[in-house]
Design a protein around this motif. Sequence first.
Motif, PDB file in Angstrom:
ATOM      1  N   ALA A 106      -8.050   6.681  -1.165  1.00 19.82           N
ATOM      2  CA  ALA A 106      -8.227   5.718  -0.070  1.00 19.82           C
ATOM      3  C   ALA A 106      -7.054   4.748   0.051  1.00 19.82           C
ATOM      4  N   ALA A 107      -6.594   4.206  -1.050  1.00 20.21           N
ATOM      5  CA  ALA A 107      -5.512   3.217  -1.004  1.00 20.21           C
ATOM      6  C   ALA A 107      -4.223   3.850  -0.464  1.00 20.21           C
ATOM      7  N   GLU A 108      -3.900   5.020  -0.946  1.00 18.97           N
ATOM      8  CA  GLU A 108      -2.697   5.731  -0.486  1.00 18.97           C
ATOM      9  C   GLU A 108      -2.808   6.073   1.005  1.00 18.97           C
ATOM     10  N   TYR A 109      -3.974   6.575   1.400  1.00 14.95           N
ATOM     11  CA  TYR A 109      -4.197   6.929   2.799  1.00 14.95           C
ATOM     12  C   TYR A 109      -4.097   5.701   3.694  1.00 14.95           C
ATOM     13  N   PHE A 110      -4.750   4.618   3.279  1.00 15.72           N
ATOM     14  CA  PHE A 110      -4.751   3.409   4.090  1.00 15.72           C
ATOM     15  C   PHE A 110      -3.352   2.818   4.201  1.00 15.72           C
ATOM     16  N   ALA A 111      -2.572   2.863   3.130  1.00 14.77           N
ATOM     17  CA  ALA A 111      -1.191   2.366   3.166  1.00 14.77           C
ATOM     18  C   ALA A 111      -0.365   3.156   4.178  1.00 14.77           C
ATOM     19  N   ALA A 112      -0.527   4.475   4.196  1.00 15.63           N
ATOM     20  CA  ALA A 112       0.211   5.308   5.156  1.00 15.63           C
ATOM     21  C   ALA A 112      -0.250   5.030   6.581  1.00 15.63           C
ATOM     22  N   LEU A 113      -1.564   4.880   6.776  1.00 13.89           N
ATOM     23  CA  LEU A 113      -2.116   4.568   8.093  1.00 13.89           C
ATOM     24  C   LEU A 113      -1.591   3.223   8.593  1.00 13.89           C
ATOM     25  N   THR A 114      -1.558   2.235   7.716  1.00  9.72           N
ATOM     26  CA  THR A 114      -1.048   0.906   8.072  1.00  9.72           C
ATOM     27  C   THR A 114       0.427   0.970   8.442  1.00  9.72           C
ATOM     28  N   ALA A 115       1.218   1.696   7.669  1.00  9.03           N
ATOM     29  CA  ALA A 115       2.642   1.824   7.961  1.00  9.03           C
ATOM     30  C   ALA A 115       2.863   2.484   9.322  1.00  9.03           C
ATOM     31  N   GLU A 116       2.088   3.503   9.620  1.00 14.30           N
ATOM     32  CA  GLU A 116       2.201   4.193  10.912  1.00 14.30           C
ATOM     33  C   GLU A 116       1.836   3.252  12.066  1.00 14.30           C
ATOM     34  N   ALA A 117       0.752   2.520  11.912  1.00 16.33           N
ATOM     35  CA  ALA A 117       0.326   1.579  12.958  1.00 16.33           C
ATOM     36  C   ALA A 117       1.357   0.470  13.147  1.00 16.33           C
ATOM     37  N   GLU A 118       1.899  -0.023  12.052  1.00 21.09           N
ATOM     38  CA  GLU A 118       2.895  -1.089  12.153  1.00 21.09           C
ATOM     39  C   GLU A 118       4.159  -0.595  12.857  1.00 21.09           C
ATOM     40  N   GLN A 119       4.556   0.638  12.595  1.00 22.00           N
ATOM     41  CA  GLN A 119       5.715   1.199  13.292  1.00 22.00           C
ATOM     42  C   GLN A 119       5.453   1.292  14.794  1.00 22.00           C
ATOM     43  N   ALA A 120       4.239   1.642  15.166  1.00 20.02           N
ATOM     44  CA  ALA A 120       3.880   1.704  16.592  1.00 20.02           C
ATOM     45  C   ALA A 120       3.921   0.311  17.211  1.00 20.02           C
ATOM     46  N   VAL A 121       3.415  -0.674  16.498  1.00 19.13           N
ATOM     47  CA  VAL A 121       3.459  -2.062  16.980  1.00 19.13           C
ATOM     48  C   VAL A 121       4.907  -2.508  17.158  1.00 19.13           C
ATOM     49  N   LEU A 122       5.735  -2.277  16.152  1.00 19.20           N
ATOM     50  CA  LEU A 122       7.143  -2.681  16.237  1.00 19.20           C
ATOM     51  C   LEU A 122       7.874  -1.957  17.360  1.00 19.20           C
ATOM     52  N   ALA A 123       7.558  -0.683  17.577  1.00 20.60           N
ATOM     53  CA  ALA A 123       8.191   0.058  18.674  1.00 20.60           C
ATOM     54  C   ALA A 123       7.807  -0.554  20.017  1.00 20.60           C
TER      55      ALA A 123
END
Length: 146
Positions: A106-123
């Motif tokens: 869960a922690a690894e998955y959530f970290a990757a999900l958060t990173a992906e969402a943050e990249q979308a926000v920054l884009a």
Amino acid sequence: MDIRFSRALQVMLFLALAAEDGSTALSSAQLARGLRANPSLVRKLLVPLTNEGLVVCTKGRAGGARLGRPADRITLAEIYRCAVGDKPLWACSPKAEQVCLVTAHAAEYFAALTAEAEQAVLASLGDRTLAESVGELRSLDAEPDQ
């Protein structure tokens, strides 16, 4: 919910409007009145914006804050990064004892999900300038009340 980005964006919008009106600088007290906040909060918000060159602050009686460069050369992503720093978009829950598929990953998955969402926000924020945001505010102001 963290409001540093929205507050920093409002400060930058105030400064962009002041620059358009030919104002040299706005004091932390003037900015605080606009935010309905304490001037010390505004000064804290200005520190990272100043460190990154988005804002220039001068001290003294006639001092204050002004944009460090034209509003059309400042992106919302830059303001976001200054406001939140390295804080992730979402915080992951602490690791739990690994007893099943969920707790094991869960922690690894959530970290990757958060990173992906943050990249979308920054884009999304990287595609918008402060000047465009001022224009969007003006468009909202011109819309008839519903």
